[in-house]
Design a protein around this motif. Structure first.
Motif, PDB file in Angstrom:
ATOM      1  N   UNK A 177       8.350  -3.196  -1.173  1.00  0.00           N
ATOM      2  CA  UNK A 177       8.815  -3.386  -0.359  1.00  0.00           C
ATOM      3  C   UNK A 177       7.436  -3.170   1.264  1.00  0.00           C
ATOM      4  N   UNK A 178       7.056  -1.846   0.177  1.00  0.00           N
ATOM      5  CA  UNK A 178       5.529  -1.710   1.739  1.00  0.00           C
ATOM      6  C   UNK A 178       4.780  -2.593   1.268  1.00  0.00           C
ATOM      7  N   UNK A 179       4.384  -2.478   0.402  1.00  0.00           N
ATOM      8  CA  UNK A 179       3.212  -4.265  -0.078  1.00  0.00           C
ATOM      9  C   UNK A 179       3.266  -4.897   1.362  1.00  0.00           C
ATOM     10  N   UNK A 180       5.175  -5.882   1.354  1.00  0.00           N
ATOM     11  CA  UNK A 180       4.492  -6.645   1.462  1.00  0.00           C
ATOM     12  C   UNK A 180       5.258  -6.386   3.220  1.00  0.00           C
ATOM     13  N   UNK A 181       5.617  -5.532   3.498  1.00  0.00           N
ATOM     14  CA  UNK A 181       5.731  -5.031   4.915  1.00  0.00           C
ATOM     15  C   UNK A 181       3.826  -4.901   5.277  1.00  0.00           C
ATOM     16  N   UNK A 182       3.277  -4.732   4.323  1.00  0.00           N
ATOM     17  CA  UNK A 182       2.060  -4.378   4.922  1.00  0.00           C
ATOM     18  C   UNK A 182       1.486  -5.382   4.817  1.00  0.00           C
ATOM     19  N   UNK A 183       1.076  -6.335   3.952  1.00  0.00           N
ATOM     20  CA  UNK A 183       0.902  -7.712   3.722  1.00  0.00           C
ATOM     21  C   UNK A 183       1.113  -9.216   5.362  1.00  0.00           C
ATOM     22  N   UNK A 184       2.165  -8.230   5.919  1.00  0.00           N
ATOM     23  CA  UNK A 184       2.916  -9.282   6.541  1.00  0.00           C
ATOM     24  C   UNK A 184       2.512  -8.819   7.753  1.00  0.00           C
ATOM     25  N   UNK A 185       2.371  -7.470   8.114  1.00  0.00           N
ATOM     26  CA  UNK A 185       1.232  -6.772   9.120  1.00  0.00           C
ATOM     27  C   UNK A 185      -0.232  -7.581   9.261  1.00  0.00           C
ATOM     28  N   UNK A 202      12.090   7.233  11.930  1.00  0.00           N
ATOM     29  CA  UNK A 202      11.212   8.119  12.382  1.00  0.00           C
ATOM     30  C   UNK A 202       9.852   7.894  12.150  1.00  0.00           C
ATOM     31  N   UNK A 203       9.218   7.769  13.328  1.00  0.00           N
ATOM     32  CA  UNK A 203       7.351   7.472  13.504  1.00  0.00           C
ATOM     33  C   UNK A 203       6.738   8.605  13.311  1.00  0.00           C
ATOM     34  N   UNK A 204       4.894   8.280  12.989  1.00  0.00           N
ATOM     35  CA  UNK A 204       4.670   9.243  12.463  1.00  0.00           C
ATOM     36  C   UNK A 204       3.419   8.989  13.798  1.00  0.00           C
ATOM     37  N   UNK A 205       3.191   9.476  14.688  1.00  0.00           N
ATOM     38  CA  UNK A 205       2.658   8.543  16.301  1.00  0.00           C
ATOM     39  C   UNK A 205       1.217   8.886  15.084  1.00  0.00           C
ATOM     40  N   UNK A 256       4.687   4.266   2.780  1.00  0.00           N
ATOM     41  CA  UNK A 256       4.561   2.650   3.441  1.00  0.00           C
ATOM     42  C   UNK A 256       3.803   2.996   5.123  1.00  0.00           C
ATOM     43  N   UNK A 257       3.766   3.888   5.835  1.00  0.00           N
ATOM     44  CA  UNK A 257       2.859   4.026   6.815  1.00  0.00           C
ATOM     45  C   UNK A 257       1.626   3.953   6.807  1.00  0.00           C
ATOM     46  N   UNK A 258       1.049   4.866   6.160  1.00  0.00           N
ATOM     47  CA  UNK A 258      -0.017   5.149   5.997  1.00  0.00           C
ATOM     48  C   UNK A 258      -0.971   3.518   5.270  1.00  0.00           C
ATOM     49  N   UNK A 259      -0.197   2.968   4.463  1.00  0.00           N
ATOM     50  CA  UNK A 259      -0.384   1.607   3.491  1.00  0.00           C
ATOM     51  C   UNK A 259      -0.140   0.656   5.069  1.00  0.00           C
TER      52      UNK A 259
END
Length: 379
Positions: free
Chosen positions: A48-56, A106-109, A352-355
């Motif tokens: 799922x993280x990869x799919x989000x990353x590829x969408x971005x 939650x986010x990591x700015x 997820x955030x780093x990817x």
């Protein structure tokens, strides 16, 4: 007007650079295999993280560099304000105050600054193109020091180093004189040599290091001598180097790694996933991964060299060298030649955030490359 599906698909994927996408796909495919061994229970969320990353990546690749240019200043300001908010009301986890709770997520700015920092400095130097003076480099250093200081205070040394590296690369590519770079480098080397020479004195429990927290001092001291605390601060380094060495040339085989599957290897799905790869696929697996990283960096630098303006060159060059920093620092800490600072292996480690941040960087490279082709009259 007739609908042409072939033409529509071509327009949809026109910004995607085939070289970058091919290298990224090969790296992610290898990451699938290693993740299924290192942490099968996280495999679905990793996908799922990869799919989000590829969408971005896809969305960013469709943006014009001019849009990125316009976003640079507000993105930097928002990033700094979020870092200040973290310092004031951020959530703590494992002794570090890095997270901001927005209610819905939650986010990591600090992750945002890995892209916002090179964007901001590239924007600044583009504004000053043709009239650069020494004071412009002083201003750029101040712009860099603010977020790096806020991130280091959390504390998050790994992210602070990556943001610092991204900013330094922009300043260097903008034309910083070697007369300033060489002395600073020599001072840094002298400092490292001095630490090694006097490690027996400075690593005593009652010795305090100015500007460093106690756990950061322990990381450096256990790097110099992991056996000084084999069940504590040195445990990560000892177990990872055992895993790396035990893989030999060809490895023990997929899911046959003893250090990982007998739970000797900590953080095996995140910061130390390279140790899993080394143990199961050996030197051959590490060489293949290193070649993929080398191809990614070479392609990124080629895009930077052919960018149509200073902003594109600085941004693409800094992002590409940030990929290098990710890989170099992670490989260094896993093999025991650098302190453990919590830097993931790019496109392979779980997270997820780093990817998403890394995929965003690849998308920026594709955007710069597409703009160059259009200005040259290409597709």
């Amino acid at each position: 007007m007739n609908f042409d599906p072939v033409a529509w698909i071509r327009r949809l994927f026109a910004p995607i650079d085939p070289w970058l996408f091919g290298i990224l796909t090969a790296t992610l495919a290898g990451a699938f295999v290693v993740m299924m061994s290192a942490s099968p229970e996280r495999f679905q969320s990793h996908c799922m993280n990869i799919l989000v990353g590829l969408t971005v990546l896809w969305v960013t690749a469709h943006m014009r560099p001019q849009n990125l240019y316009n976003l640079a200043l507000p993105l930097y300001v928002v990033g700094v304000l979020l870092l200040v908010a973290v310092a004031l009301v951020g959530e703590s986890s494992k002794g570090a105050q890095r997270w901001l709770n927005l209610g819905v997520a939650r986010i990591q700015p600090s992750e945002l600054m890995k892209i916002a920092m090179p964007l901001m400095l590239a924007w600044y130097f583009q504004k000053r193109e043709g009239s650069l003076k020494w004071r412009d480099f002083v201003v750029a250093t101040a712009l860099l020091a603010v977020p790096v200081g806020l991130i280091a205070k959390q504390p998050d040394l790994g992210t602070a180093l990556l943001v610092l590296g991204a900013g330094i690369f922009v300043i260097f590519f903008a034309g910083l004189s070697w007369k300033l770079i060489v002395p600073v480098t020599l001072i840094g080397v002298a400092g490292v040599v001095g630490i090694i020479m006097y490690q027996t004195q400075i690593c005593q429990p009652d010795v305090k290091w100015p500007g460093m927290k106690e756990y950061q001092k322990h990381r450096v001291c256990t790097l110099l001598d992991p056996s000084s605390d084999p069940l504590g601060k040195g445990f990560h380094t000892i177990q990872s180097t055992i895993a790396v060495g035990s893989g030999g040339v060809f490895g023990k085989g997929w899911r046959e790694g003893t250090q990982a599957h007998l739970d000797f290897l900590p953080e095996r799905h995140t910061d130390f996933i390279l140790a899993v790869l080394s143990e199961e696929f050996g030197l051959i697996g590490v060489i293949v991964l290193t070649i993929l990283y080398g191809m990614l960096i070479a392609r990124g630098l080629a895009i930077a060299a052919n960018a149509p303006n200073l902003f594109g060159r600085l941004l693409a060059g800094a992002i590409t060298m940030t990929f290098f920093c990710y890989a170099f620092v992670n490989m260094g800490m896993v093999s025991g030649i650098l302190p453990v600072v919590g830097v993931p292996l790019p496109f392979v480690s779980y997270g997820g955030t780093a990817l998403v941040t890394l995929c965003l960087g690849v998308g920026v490279l594709m955007s710069v490359r597409r703009y160059r082709l259009r200005t040259a009259g290409g597709a």
